[in-house]
Design a protein around this motif. Structure first.
Motif, PDB file in Angstrom:
ATOM      1  N   GLN A 144       0.819  -1.218   0.000  1.00 50.44           N
ATOM      2  CA  GLN A 144       0.000   0.000   0.000  1.00 50.44           C
ATOM      3  C   GLN A 144       0.851   1.265   0.000  1.00 50.44           C
ATOM      4  O   GLN A 144       0.326   2.367   0.157  1.00 50.44           O
ATOM      5  CB  GLN A 144      -0.914  -0.011   1.228  1.00 50.44           C
ATOM      6  N   ARG A 145       2.149   1.129  -0.208  1.00 50.30           N
ATOM      7  CA  ARG A 145       3.057   2.279  -0.131  1.00 50.30           C
ATOM      8  C   ARG A 145       2.778   3.279  -1.251  1.00 50.30           C
ATOM      9  O   ARG A 145       2.263   2.905  -2.315  1.00 50.30           O
ATOM     10  CB  ARG A 145       4.509   1.801  -0.222  1.00 50.30           C
ATOM     11  N   PRO A 146       3.126   4.552  -1.078  1.00 49.09           N
ATOM     12  CA  PRO A 146       3.001   5.532  -2.162  1.00 49.09           C
ATOM     13  C   PRO A 146       3.918   5.161  -3.329  1.00 49.09           C
ATOM     14  O   PRO A 146       4.999   4.591  -3.127  1.00 49.09           O
ATOM     15  CB  PRO A 146       3.442   6.842  -1.496  1.00 49.09           C
ATOM     16  N   LEU A 147       3.478   5.488  -4.530  1.00 48.60           N
ATOM     17  CA  LEU A 147       4.239   5.155  -5.729  1.00 48.60           C
ATOM     18  C   LEU A 147       4.890   6.387  -6.339  1.00 48.60           C
ATOM     19  O   LEU A 147       4.498   7.522  -6.054  1.00 48.60           O
ATOM     20  CB  LEU A 147       3.320   4.495  -6.759  1.00 48.60           C
ATOM     21  N   GLU A 148       5.884   6.135  -7.188  1.00 47.34           N
ATOM     22  CA  GLU A 148       6.484   7.209  -7.965  1.00 47.34           C
ATOM     23  C   GLU A 148       5.428   7.765  -8.940  1.00 47.34           C
ATOM     24  O   GLU A 148       4.555   7.022  -9.401  1.00 47.34           O
ATOM     25  CB  GLU A 148       7.677   6.684  -8.755  1.00 47.34           C
ATOM     26  N   PRO A 149       5.509   9.040  -9.298  1.00 46.53           N
ATOM     27  CA  PRO A 149       4.525   9.581 -10.252  1.00 46.53           C
ATOM     28  C   PRO A 149       4.725   9.084 -11.677  1.00 46.53           C
ATOM     29  O   PRO A 149       3.786   9.097 -12.473  1.00 46.53           O
ATOM     30  CB  PRO A 149       4.747  11.095 -10.159  1.00 46.53           C
ATOM     31  N   SER A 208      -6.408   1.956  -8.755  1.00 50.54           N
ATOM     32  CA  SER A 208      -5.819   1.935  -7.414  1.00 50.54           C
ATOM     33  C   SER A 208      -4.386   2.448  -7.435  1.00 50.54           C
ATOM     34  O   SER A 208      -3.918   3.052  -6.459  1.00 50.54           O
ATOM     35  CB  SER A 208      -5.862   0.510  -6.841  1.00 50.54           C
ATOM     36  N   LYS A 210      -3.288   4.852  -9.418  1.00 50.07           N
ATOM     37  CA  LYS A 210      -3.403   6.309  -9.483  1.00 50.07           C
ATOM     38  C   LYS A 210      -3.684   6.888  -8.104  1.00 50.07           C
ATOM     39  O   LYS A 210      -3.158   7.954  -7.739  1.00 50.07           O
ATOM     40  CB  LYS A 210      -4.514   6.700 -10.463  1.00 50.07           C
ATOM     41  N   GLU A 211      -4.489   6.195  -7.325  1.00 47.57           N
ATOM     42  CA  GLU A 211      -4.804   6.668  -5.977  1.00 47.57           C
ATOM     43  C   GLU A 211      -3.573   6.654  -5.075  1.00 47.57           C
ATOM     44  O   GLU A 211      -3.524   7.384  -4.084  1.00 47.57           O
ATOM     45  CB  GLU A 211      -5.908   5.792  -5.383  1.00 47.57           C
ATOM     46  N   ARG A 212      -2.579   5.830  -5.428  1.00 44.67           N
ATOM     47  CA  ARG A 212      -1.342   5.774  -4.638  1.00 44.67           C
ATOM     48  C   ARG A 212      -0.257   6.688  -5.191  1.00 44.67           C
ATOM     49  O   ARG A 212       0.877   6.648  -4.715  1.00 44.67           O
ATOM     50  CB  ARG A 212      -0.839   4.331  -4.583  1.00 44.67           C
ATOM     51  N   GLY A 213      -0.582   7.494  -6.208  1.00 48.33           N
ATOM     52  CA  GLY A 213       0.359   8.510  -6.661  1.00 48.33           C
ATOM     53  C   GLY A 213       0.867   8.373  -8.073  1.00 48.33           C
ATOM     54  O   GLY A 213       1.560   9.269  -8.577  1.00 48.33           O
ATOM     55  N   LYS A 215       1.000   8.758 -11.922  1.00 50.40           N
ATOM     56  CA  LYS A 215       0.366   9.710 -12.834  1.00 50.40           C
ATOM     57  C   LYS A 215       0.660   9.418 -14.303  1.00 50.40           C
ATOM     58  O   LYS A 215      -0.158   9.726 -15.167  1.00 50.40           O
ATOM     59  CB  LYS A 215       0.825  11.135 -12.502  1.00 50.40           C
TER      60      LYS A 215
END
Length: 389
Positions: A144-149, A208, A210-213, A215
């Motif tokens: 569930q970690r944030p992702l690179e854009p 999902s 996109k919701e984690r970052g 783009k």
């Protein structure tokens, strides 16, 4: 008690008498640990002007059995024995060892037997399973970690694993997304369960991300699931799509008689060639049309393939630097990961549920050391991908 004085021989005799009793070694271990903590509290009180304030219970492992310790407390609540930190580290190592064995392919029963050999007590499958709590938290946090854009390349594929759900067992889909980062390393972005594979489910997965970052994606490589490109473009309209060339070969072979497969494979190898600096998407697609015309005389299903413009997406890779063709034209990277999944789950038969399966697959994905190495030559493509220096 402080005024009692024993000789070394008397102390040894007392310890021997305790040791020969049932559970005597555990009792000696308990006495030693508690004595060390009391001594540490005395030092703490003298240094900090604090006072003793009774004890609190604490459990730990000792020679395969649980030991109930009385941990000294201080009045100001700031005393914490160094020994407890050591015990906690030991328990953490036990839990990590248990899950490393499980993640390597052993069942919970086999892990319990190994722990029995090490610690003198065989652990039940439920006890071993409870040791995995830390791993569940780690894997879920990682997934569930944030992702690179921005990811230059993403590969998507689903693998099917026997999973128990309610009162029956069936093969269920586990969707994996593998990304190539701008620094040329790889990482798994998601492992998500759906009972079956569909383009609509893939759209949910992409949403999902996109919701984690996430783009922007340069290229998505995927199999030829019906309407998968529509689902991708609804979420990432600027992304190019490469339908897997290996999946195309498999699909063609399903329509060919055994006696013709060698000739067809030779023709397809030329159609889907890589590494030609002068090749283009148009040339590749034209070779495909000629292939379908040739073999369509004998196989109507092949003829129909040639009438479907969608197959042009199998040649997107030819629009990239010729030295990257063999890395972009198929989902081979993610299929290797799928093989690792199967190797880990093979010994278990049906897994007890989707959460247990994702725990295992997530562990396999997050511990692949190969993904930490930079991919050579992939940065030869400078026009369509943006790389970090």
């Amino acid at each position: 008690m402080k005024n009692l004085h024993f000789t070394q021989e008397q102390v040894t005799k007392i310890l021997e008498e305790i040791a020969i009793k049932e559970n005597g070694l555990q009792e000696l271990q308990k006495l030693s640990l508690e004595a060390m903590m009391r001594a540490e509290r005395e030092e703490h009180n003298a240094t900090n002007g604090d006072m003793s304030n009774g004890y609190r219970p604490r459990r730990t492992f000792g020679r395969g059995k649980i030991i109930e310790l009385r941990v000294p407390r201080s009045r100001n609540g700031q005393f914490y024995p160094i020994l407890l930190s050591l015990l906690r580290d030991q328990e953490e190592e036990c839990r990590k060892l248990a899950f490393n064995l499980y993640g390597a392919g052993l069942t919970t029963e086999q892990v319990g037997q190994i722990f029995g050999d090490i610690y003198g007590k065989e652990y039940s499958t439920s006890q071993i399973s409870r040791m995995f709590d830390y791993a569940r938290n780690d894997v879920q946090t990682w997934l569930q970690r944030p992702l690179e854009p921005y990811y230059p390349i993403i590969m998507i594929d689903a693998t099917f694993i026997y999973t128990r759900r309610i009162d029956h067992v069936s093969k269920e889909g586990y969707y994996t997304i593998l990304g190539v980062r701008a620094d040329r390393t790889r990482e798994v972005l998601a492992v998500i369960n759906f009972p079956t594979e569909s383009a609509n489910a893939w759209e949910v997965v992409l949403q999902s991300l996109k919701e984690r970052g996430l783009k922007e994606i340069g290229l998505i490589v995927c199999d030829s699931l019906t309407a998968i490109e529509d689902s991708i473009w609804r979420q990432f309209p600027e992304t190019e799509i490469q339908l897997c060339a290996i999946h195309l070969q498999r699909n063609v072979n399903k329509h060919i008689k055994p006696k013709d497969k060698a000739l067809v494979a030779e023709d397809l190898k030329e159609v889907l060639r890589t590494g030609d600096r002068n090749d283009t998407v148009e040339k590749g697609y034209q070779r495909w049309l000629e292939f379908c015309s040739k073999w369509g005389k004998y196989y109507p299903s092949i003829k129909r393939m040639g009438e479907n413009n969608r197959y042009k997406l199998n040649f997107t890779y030819l629009g990239y630097d010729y030295r990257t063709h063999n890395m972009l034209y198929s989902t081979n990277w993610i299929e290797r990961l799928n093989r690792d999944y199967k190797r880990t789950t093979r010994m278990r038969g049906a897994l007890p549920g989707p959460d247990a399966t994702i725990l295992l697959l997530g562990y396999v994905a997050m511990t692949r050391s190969a993904y930490q190495r930079k991919i050579p030559k992939i940065d030869y493509e400078q026009n369509k991908f943006h790389w970090e220096e």
